[in-house]
Design a protein around this motif. Structure first.
Motif, PDB file in Angstrom:
ATOM      1  N   PRO A 128       0.812  -1.203   0.000  1.00 42.71           N
ATOM      2  CA  PRO A 128       0.000   0.000   0.000  1.00 42.71           C
ATOM      3  C   PRO A 128       0.854   1.265   0.000  1.00 42.71           C
ATOM      4  N   LEU A 129       0.386   2.254  -0.729  1.00 47.62           N
ATOM      5  CA  LEU A 129       1.041   3.552  -0.811  1.00 47.62           C
ATOM      6  C   LEU A 129       0.356   4.461   0.201  1.00 47.62           C
ATOM      7  N   ILE A 130       1.145   5.073   1.084  1.00 47.70           N
ATOM      8  CA  ILE A 130       0.577   5.814   2.205  1.00 47.70           C
ATOM      9  C   ILE A 130       0.556   7.308   1.898  1.00 47.70           C
ATOM     10  N   LEU A 131      -0.646   7.878   1.886  1.00 50.77           N
ATOM     11  CA  LEU A 131      -0.818   9.315   1.733  1.00 50.77           C
ATOM     12  C   LEU A 131      -0.634  10.033   3.070  1.00 50.77           C
ATOM     13  N   ASP A 132      -0.563  11.346   2.982  1.00 46.58           N
ATOM     14  CA  ASP A 132      -0.565  12.143   4.199  1.00 46.58           C
ATOM     15  C   ASP A 132      -1.999  12.284   4.721  1.00 46.58           C
ATOM     16  N   GLY A 133      -2.209  13.172   5.668  1.00 48.25           N
ATOM     17  CA  GLY A 133      -3.535  13.382   6.236  1.00 48.25           C
ATOM     18  C   GLY A 133      -4.018  14.797   6.005  1.00 48.25           C
ATOM     19  N   GLY A 134      -4.922  15.267   6.861  1.00 49.96           N
ATOM     20  CA  GLY A 134      -5.489  16.602   6.700  1.00 49.96           C
ATOM     21  C   GLY A 134      -4.426  17.682   6.786  1.00 49.96           C
ATOM     22  N   PHE A 135      -4.384  18.548   5.775  1.00 53.11           N
ATOM     23  CA  PHE A 135      -3.334  19.575   5.751  1.00 53.11           C
ATOM     24  C   PHE A 135      -3.761  20.825   6.508  1.00 53.11           C
ATOM     25  N   ALA A 136      -4.927  21.361   6.173  1.00 52.37           N
ATOM     26  CA  ALA A 136      -5.355  22.601   6.817  1.00 52.37           C
ATOM     27  C   ALA A 136      -5.529  22.419   8.316  1.00 52.37           C
ATOM     28  N   THR A 137      -6.171  21.333   8.707  1.00 56.34           N
ATOM     29  CA  THR A 137      -6.405  21.120  10.128  1.00 56.34           C
ATOM     30  C   THR A 137      -5.092  20.946  10.891  1.00 56.34           C
ATOM     31  N   GLN A 138      -4.093  20.328  10.269  1.00 59.57           N
ATOM     32  CA  GLN A 138      -2.794  20.187  10.929  1.00 59.57           C
ATOM     33  C   GLN A 138      -2.058  21.515  10.987  1.00 59.57           C
ATOM     34  N   LEU A 139      -2.209  22.316   9.955  1.00 60.14           N
ATOM     35  CA  LEU A 139      -1.592  23.644   9.956  1.00 60.14           C
ATOM     36  C   LEU A 139      -2.188  24.512  11.063  1.00 60.14           C
ATOM     37  N   GLU A 140      -3.494  24.393  11.259  1.00 57.44           N
ATOM     38  CA  GLU A 140      -4.146  25.119  12.342  1.00 57.44           C
ATOM     39  C   GLU A 140      -3.617  24.662  13.695  1.00 57.44           C
ATOM     40  N   GLU A 141      -3.508  23.345  13.869  1.00 61.73           N
ATOM     41  CA  GLU A 141      -3.120  22.792  15.166  1.00 61.73           C
ATOM     42  C   GLU A 141      -1.664  23.073  15.492  1.00 61.73           C
ATOM     43  N   SER A 142      -0.784  22.911  14.499  1.00 59.93           N
ATOM     44  CA  SER A 142       0.652  23.037  14.757  1.00 59.93           C
ATOM     45  C   SER A 142       1.135  24.483  14.795  1.00 59.93           C
ATOM     46  N   PHE A 143       0.487  25.343  14.009  1.00 62.05           N
ATOM     47  CA  PHE A 143       1.005  26.709  13.869  1.00 62.05           C
ATOM     48  C   PHE A 143      -0.030  27.787  14.172  1.00 62.05           C
ATOM     49  N   GLN A 144      -1.184  27.371  14.733  1.00 63.17           N
ATOM     50  CA  GLN A 144      -2.226  28.324  15.136  1.00 63.17           C
ATOM     51  C   GLN A 144      -2.589  29.290  14.016  1.00 63.17           C
ATOM     52  N   LYS A 145      -2.709  28.755  12.808  1.00 61.76           N
ATOM     53  CA  LYS A 145      -3.095  29.571  11.666  1.00 61.76           C
ATOM     54  C   LYS A 145      -4.613  29.743  11.621  1.00 61.76           C
ATOM     55  N   ASP A 146      -5.033  30.943  11.269  1.00 60.14           N
ATOM     56  CA  ASP A 146      -6.447  31.207  11.072  1.00 60.14           C
ATOM     57  C   ASP A 146      -6.780  30.952   9.613  1.00 60.14           C
ATOM     58  N   LEU A 147      -7.488  29.861   9.348  1.00 57.99           N
ATOM     59  CA  LEU A 147      -7.755  29.446   7.976  1.00 57.99           C
ATOM     60  C   LEU A 147      -9.235  29.590   7.630  1.00 57.99           C
ATOM     61  N   THR A 148      -9.898  30.550   8.239  1.00 56.85           N
ATOM     62  CA  THR A 148     -11.333  30.680   8.029  1.00 56.85           C
ATOM     63  C   THR A 148     -11.672  31.394   6.726  1.00 56.85           C
ATOM     64  N   GLY A 149     -10.749  32.136   6.144  1.00 57.85           N
ATOM     65  CA  GLY A 149     -11.037  32.867   4.916  1.00 57.85           C
ATOM     66  C   GLY A 149     -10.811  32.027   3.676  1.00 57.85           C
TER      67      GLY A 149
END
Length: 311
Positions: free
Chosen positions: A6-27
């Motif tokens: 099996p080829l393994i993909l990554d996971g959620g990008f935006a949600t991880q960016l929010e969690e790791s770097f406290q980015k506001d991605l609402t716009g």
């Protein structure tokens, strides 16, 4: 290109960016703003997933299009630069990982091409109700994006993601049949039930449109609630087993997105439960699968999947 499954993909990008770097991605066009203002954060999220065991890093380009940037006040030249930079950042993260861990299995970069509704940012990516646009209009829309992206080297595969509309399936079929410059293509559908994509079309009808195309290496489901996956996988397997294509599977973590309030509702699936379920599906339908996570999943979900797969 020959992949090891099996080829393994990554996971959620935006949600991880929010969690790791406290980015506001609402716009809208949050990815463009992050690529411009904090490219190191984008690279860091890619690295987190490679280090968690993902073989494939997916570019931060899901929403990106020339028209979308123009609507937000960017110039065409600036739009093109940011679109292409999304590929460079993923490639740089991949190369950094390989330099640090030279004896690992090959790592890849997948170009994320989100559905037309993702660019509209009006909730239609969850319904497939696009209004008056025609198939020809969708072909032109996606081809303009690809014309920009394909000028940047380092794309190992293309993922048309979260496709909710039957007319968009027809457009993707036209694009893949007509272009000779594309690397291997995967197409995944957002589904609203055990057998329907988001606009109500049967999943099997959509797969019929694509499973005869030799350049499409994987077909399946993403951004879909875990409770629907078992039935949908059975349908996908009926198609891929006949054509020797891989099953593409990266569901979300189960929380419900409110496109009006722009927030998540309900609890998401834990990494342990996610990993166990994905491993069970891989053992049942694999190994020729491309497996990862979508919205709400994290490096921990990918690690849990790999751990469960090895047991």
């Amino acid at each position: 290109m020959n992949f090891t499954y099996p080829l393994i993909l990554d996971g959620g990008f935006a949600t991880q960016l929010e969690e790791s770097f406290q980015k506001d991605l609402t716009g809208t066009l949050w990815s463009a703003k992050c690529i411009e203002d904090d490219p190191d954060a984008i690279k860091a999220v890619h690295l987190l997933y490679y280090e968690a065991g993902a073989h494939v890093g997916t570019t931060c380009s899901y929403q990106a299009s020339i028209q979308g940037f123009l609507n937000e006040g960017y110039s065409k030249e600036h739009a093109i630069e940011l679109m292409r930079k999304s590929i460079r950042l993923a490639r740089e993260a991949r190369d950094q990982f390989i330099t640090t861990y030279p004896d690992t299995q090959p790592r890849y970069v997948a170009l994320s091409i989100g559905c037309y509704g993702a660019v509209l940012a009006n909730g239609s990516e969850y319904t497939g109700q696009y209004g008056p646009i025609t198939k020809e209009g969708l072909v032109e829309f996606h081809n303009r994006r690809l014309d920009v992206f394909m000028k940047e080297p380092g794309i190992d595969m293309i993922l048309f993601e979260t496709i909710p509309s039957t007319i968009e399936v027809e457009a993707i079929r036209t694009i893949v049949k007509s272009r000779t410059d594309l690397p291997p293509v995967g197409v995944s559908f957002a589904c609203r039930s055990d057998d329907q994509i988001s606009d109500g079309t049967l999943l099997t009808t959509c797969l019929d449109q694509l499973d005869g195309l030799p350049n499409v290496f994987a077909l399946g489901i993403n951004c879909t609630k875990p409770r629907f996956i078992s039935s949908l996988l059975s349908i996908a397997n009926q198609h891929t087993s006949k054509t020797d294509k891989a099953i593409l599977l990266y569901p979300d973590a189960g929380a419900e997105w409110d496109p009006i309030g722009r927030c998540w509702h309900s609890d998401k699936v834990t990494p342990e439960a996610f990993g166990k379920q994905m491993a069970e599906f891989t053992n049942q339908y694999g190994p020729k699968m491309v497996v990862g996570g979508c919205c709400g999943t994290s490096p921990a979900h990918i690690q849990s999947y790999l751990k469960a797969l090895s047991q």
